[in-house]
Each structure stands twice: as structure tokens, then as C-alpha cells.
Design a protein around this motif. Structure first.
Motif, PDB file in Angstrom:
ATOM      1  N   TYR A  37      -3.867  14.683  15.384  1.00  0.00           N
ATOM      2  CA  TYR A  37      -4.466  15.002  16.681  1.00  0.00           C
ATOM      3  C   TYR A  37      -4.192  16.438  17.120  1.00  0.00           C
ATOM      4  O   TYR A  37      -4.835  16.948  18.018  1.00  0.00           O
ATOM      5  CB  TYR A  37      -3.990  14.037  17.761  1.00  0.00           C
ATOM      6  CG  TYR A  37      -4.616  12.666  17.704  1.00  0.00           C
ATOM      7  CD1 TYR A  37      -5.794  12.428  17.017  1.00  0.00           C
ATOM      8  CD2 TYR A  37      -4.020  11.602  18.349  1.00  0.00           C
ATOM      9  CE1 TYR A  37      -6.363  11.167  16.965  1.00  0.00           C
ATOM     10  CE2 TYR A  37      -4.585  10.334  18.322  1.00  0.00           C
ATOM     11  CZ  TYR A  37      -5.745  10.119  17.620  1.00  0.00           C
ATOM     12  OH  TYR A  37      -6.303   8.872  17.588  1.00  0.00           O
ATOM     13  N   ARG A  38      -3.259  17.109  16.498  1.00  0.00           N
ATOM     14  CA  ARG A  38      -2.996  18.516  16.827  1.00  0.00           C
ATOM     15  C   ARG A  38      -4.098  19.433  16.290  1.00  0.00           C
ATOM     16  O   ARG A  38      -4.219  20.567  16.712  1.00  0.00           O
ATOM     17  CB  ARG A  38      -1.650  18.939  16.285  1.00  0.00           C
ATOM     18  CG  ARG A  38      -0.517  18.326  17.068  1.00  0.00           C
ATOM     19  CD  ARG A  38       0.821  18.727  16.485  1.00  0.00           C
ATOM     20  NE  ARG A  38       1.894  18.207  17.291  1.00  0.00           N
ATOM     21  CZ  ARG A  38       2.354  16.964  17.221  1.00  0.00           C
ATOM     22  NH1 ARG A  38       1.820  16.103  16.398  1.00  0.00           N
ATOM     23  NH2 ARG A  38       3.344  16.566  17.997  1.00  0.00           N
ATOM     24  N   ASP A  39      -4.878  18.922  15.360  1.00  0.00           N
ATOM     25  CA  ASP A  39      -6.007  19.666  14.781  1.00  0.00           C
ATOM     26  C   ASP A  39      -7.250  19.384  15.612  1.00  0.00           C
ATOM     27  O   ASP A  39      -7.634  18.227  15.782  1.00  0.00           O
ATOM     28  CB  ASP A  39      -6.211  19.212  13.334  1.00  0.00           C
ATOM     29  CG  ASP A  39      -7.333  19.932  12.621  1.00  0.00           C
ATOM     30  OD1 ASP A  39      -8.325  20.325  13.265  1.00  0.00           O
ATOM     31  OD2 ASP A  39      -7.221  20.093  11.402  1.00  0.00           O
ATOM     32  N   LYS A  40      -7.875  20.424  16.146  1.00  0.00           N
ATOM     33  CA  LYS A  40      -9.033  20.248  17.034  1.00  0.00           C
ATOM     34  C   LYS A  40     -10.146  19.423  16.384  1.00  0.00           C
ATOM     35  O   LYS A  40     -10.766  18.603  17.043  1.00  0.00           O
ATOM     36  CB  LYS A  40      -9.604  21.602  17.447  1.00  0.00           C
ATOM     37  CG  LYS A  40      -8.740  22.364  18.394  1.00  0.00           C
ATOM     38  CD  LYS A  40      -9.453  23.605  18.844  1.00  0.00           C
ATOM     39  CE  LYS A  40      -8.708  24.818  18.388  1.00  0.00           C
ATOM     40  NZ  LYS A  40      -9.321  26.050  18.844  1.00  0.00           N
ATOM     41  N   ARG A  41     -10.384  19.660  15.107  1.00  0.00           N
ATOM     42  CA  ARG A  41     -11.458  18.908  14.421  1.00  0.00           C
ATOM     43  C   ARG A  41     -11.121  17.425  14.323  1.00  0.00           C
ATOM     44  O   ARG A  41     -11.978  16.570  14.498  1.00  0.00           O
ATOM     45  CB  ARG A  41     -11.697  19.479  13.034  1.00  0.00           C
ATOM     46  CG  ARG A  41     -12.266  20.884  13.037  1.00  0.00           C
ATOM     47  CD  ARG A  41     -12.341  21.392  11.637  1.00  0.00           C
ATOM     48  NE  ARG A  41     -11.078  21.099  10.956  1.00  0.00           N
ATOM     49  CZ  ARG A  41     -10.413  21.951  10.212  1.00  0.00           C
ATOM     50  NH1 ARG A  41     -10.871  23.143  10.028  1.00  0.00           N
ATOM     51  NH2 ARG A  41      -9.279  21.624   9.644  1.00  0.00           N
ATOM     52  N   LYS A  42      -9.874  17.115  14.051  1.00  0.00           N
ATOM     53  CA  LYS A  42      -9.474  15.713  13.910  1.00  0.00           C
ATOM     54  C   LYS A  42      -9.322  15.030  15.264  1.00  0.00           C
ATOM     55  O   LYS A  42      -9.510  13.829  15.375  1.00  0.00           O
ATOM     56  CB  LYS A  42      -8.187  15.608  13.092  1.00  0.00           C
ATOM     57  CG  LYS A  42      -8.402  16.026  11.654  1.00  0.00           C
ATOM     58  CD  LYS A  42      -7.146  15.953  10.853  1.00  0.00           C
ATOM     59  CE  LYS A  42      -7.425  16.423   9.426  1.00  0.00           C
ATOM     60  NZ  LYS A  42      -6.226  16.417   8.613  1.00  0.00           N
TER      61      LYS A  42
END
Length: 70
Positions: A37-42
Motif C-alpha cells: 500500500y505504500r506504492d501509489k500504483r498498488k
């Protein structure tokens, strides 16, 4: 509208939660998923259920957790 920034670590610290493991135990969301969830895409694939769990446990609003760019 795009996600500008994800403030998961900030909200977690304000709630007094030190680790992803602790947050995982409280929410039932796997540690791997929390890390993703720290990854904007994910983060875009977050379910409403998980978003509500996070906001509830972290005692924050959606806009505290995610900054949007318009």
C-alpha cells in the motif's frame, strides 16, 4: 484525480503503532499487503473494507491517509 502521497507511516505513528506487524494484527490485513500500500500504483487496488479498517484502527480520515492531486 491521482494519488499524490500515501501517509500510512505518518498515520501509523500518530496512532502509536510501531510496526507493520502490529498494524496487520489489528486490522487483519497481511503485512505484505500493508507494505504494498505504500506504492501509489498498488494502493489503487485497496478495497473499501481495508481502507475502512485502516482509518478505523489509525483513527484518521481517508484524506489523512491519502493525498490526492486534482
Amino acid at each position: 484525480m491521482k494519488i499524490k502521497h500515501i501517509n500510512l507511516d505518518v498515520c501509523k505513528a500518530k496512532a502509536g503503532i510501531r510496526t507493520d506487524t502490529e498494524l496487520s494484527k489489528r486490522t487483519g490485513i497481511s503485512r505484505t499487503t500493508l507494505i504494498n500500500y505504500r506504492d501509489k500504483r498498488k494502493f489503487c487496488s485497496i478495497t473499501l473494507k481495508n481502507l475502512m479498517f485502516l482509518c478505523s484502527i489509525l483513527n484518521c480520515k481517508i484524506e489523512d491517509l491519502v493525498e490526492f492531486e486534482y
